[in-house]
Design an enzyme around this catalytic site. Structure first.
Site, PDB file in Angstrom:
ATOM      1  N   HIS A 223      25.094  27.006  31.140  1.00 25.91           N
ATOM      2  CA  HIS A 223      25.781  28.366  31.451  1.00 25.91           C
ATOM      3  C   HIS A 223      27.253  27.804  31.779  1.00 25.91           C
ATOM      4  O   HIS A 223      27.601  26.224  31.797  1.00 25.91           O
ATOM      5  CB  HIS A 223      24.519  28.086  33.017  1.00 25.91           C
ATOM      6  CG  HIS A 223      25.776  28.450  33.948  1.00 25.91           C
ATOM      7  ND1 HIS A 223      25.148  29.789  33.384  1.00 25.91           N
ATOM      8  CD2 HIS A 223      26.358  28.487  34.989  1.00 25.91           C
ATOM      9  CE1 HIS A 223      25.848  30.459  35.300  1.00 25.91           C
ATOM     10  NE2 HIS A 223      26.386  29.647  36.015  1.00 25.91           N
ATOM     11  N   SER A 224      27.544  29.007  31.279  1.00 24.84           N
ATOM     12  CA  SER A 224      29.347  28.216  31.834  1.00 24.84           C
ATOM     13  C   SER A 224      30.022  27.452  30.389  1.00 24.84           C
ATOM     14  O   SER A 224      29.461  28.160  29.645  1.00 24.84           O
ATOM     15  CB  SER A 224      29.473  27.687  32.950  1.00 24.84           C
ATOM     16  OG  SER A 224      30.908  27.993  32.992  1.00 24.84           O
ATOM     17  N   MET A 225      30.134  26.439  30.783  1.00 25.82           N
ATOM     18  CA  MET A 225      30.394  25.213  29.756  1.00 25.82           C
ATOM     19  C   MET A 225      29.883  25.072  28.755  1.00 25.82           C
ATOM     20  O   MET A 225      30.100  25.007  28.071  1.00 25.82           O
ATOM     21  CB  MET A 225      30.924  24.357  30.533  1.00 25.82           C
ATOM     22  CG  MET A 225      31.369  23.387  29.607  1.00 25.82           C
ATOM     23  SD  MET A 225      32.233  21.253  30.327  1.00 25.82           S
ATOM     24  CE  MET A 225      29.714  21.338  30.806  1.00 25.82           C
TER      25      MET A 225
ATOM     26  N   SER B 298      24.262  32.155  29.575  1.00 24.18           N
ATOM     27  CA  SER B 298      24.250  32.794  31.125  1.00 24.18           C
ATOM     28  C   SER B 298      26.175  32.322  31.488  1.00 24.18           C
ATOM     29  O   SER B 298      27.197  31.091  31.767  1.00 24.18           O
ATOM     30  CB  SER B 298      23.398  31.599  32.069  1.00 24.18           C
ATOM     31  OG  SER B 298      23.376  31.678  33.217  1.00 24.18           O
TER      32      SER B 298
END
Length: 259
Positions: free
Chosen positions: A102-104, A130
């Protein structure tokens, strides 16, 4: 080149430091390796085994500088991180696997798979990303990891919808959490995409309808896979991975069942 090597404490660590299996199952069909968002750790995936199909082993990857690895130096460059992590993971990839971030974590997952490919690893069944725009999209926002604390949190709130209030209300936790967040965000802000061949696996991408990461930013992941990309949008902002967790995990289970 300066800064290209891993932090000293990250060298020589065993796979048990990096990878945990939350629900060990000898006959599991697939392992799902999970990477967190900036400031997050392996604990965010603790509830997932009970909400995914029973034949999936959930395997969070614990990055240095947080939770059980709190005292280890944090990475601030993604290439350093994946060059350290990929050889640790390589012996564990005999079983079919997928990687989610997710993200990073989505950016790290992408570069980790490219590094594993360079090492001759088998391809995953799927990459699941994500809340992260495609890596070739250049972020034009000014860097925030070096901002004074007040501005730092204001900008975090504008871009990502804030940070946990319990972390900010405790001065000792706040100091540690800010240092971790700064390192993680520096890791993302210092990232520079280098073109390479598409991955040899399907990619599923998930987004929040009220996130700054737009559906078109997510659709641009098509460049990195030959099969048609799957994009699914959920109610919520950047942290829909928490607020829409039940629905998200239902969809993840479906995508992993599809192979």
């Amino acid at each position: 080149m300066p800064g290209d090597g891993p932090p000293p404490a990250a060298m020589g660590k065993s796979s048990r430091d990096w990878i945990s299996v939350l629900n060990p199952r000898p006959n599991a069909r697939l392992r799902l390796y999970c990477l967190p968002f900036a400031g997050g750790g392996a604990a965010m995936f603790r509830s997932w085994p009970g909400e995914l199909p029973a034949d999936i082993e959930v395997c969070p990857i614990q990055l240095p500088g947080r939770e059980a690895r709190f005292h280890e130096p944090r990475f601030t460059r993604i290439p350093q991180l994946v060059r350290t992590l990929a050889p640790v993971m390589l012996p564990h990839l005999q079983k079919p696997f997928a990687i989610l971030g997710h993200s990073m974590g989505g950016l790290i997952a992408f570069e980790l798979l490219r590094e594993l490919r360079r090492l001759g690893a088998p391809p995953p069944q799927r990459l699941l990303v994500s809340g992260r725009q495609a890596p070739q999209i250049v972020n034009t926002d000014p860097p925030l990891h070096g901002l004074p604390a007040g501005q730092f949190f204001d900008e975090l709130d504008r871009r990502y919808g804030g940070v946990p209030t319990e972390a900010l209300n405790n001065p000792e936790i706040r100091e540690v959490f800010v240092a971790l967040l700064r390192a993680d965000i520096e890791m993302v802000e210092s990232y520079r995409y280098l073109a390479d061949a598409p991955l040899d696996c399907p990619i599923s991408v998930f987004g929040g309808r009220h996130d700054l990461v737009s559906e078109s930013d997510l659709s641009a992941w098509q460049e990195h896979t030959r099969p048609p990309l799957t994009v699914t949008m959920f109610e919520g902002s950047h942290f829909f991975i928490q607020t829409a967790r039940v629905e998200l995990l239902r969809v993840i289970g479906q995508h992993l069942a599809a192979g």
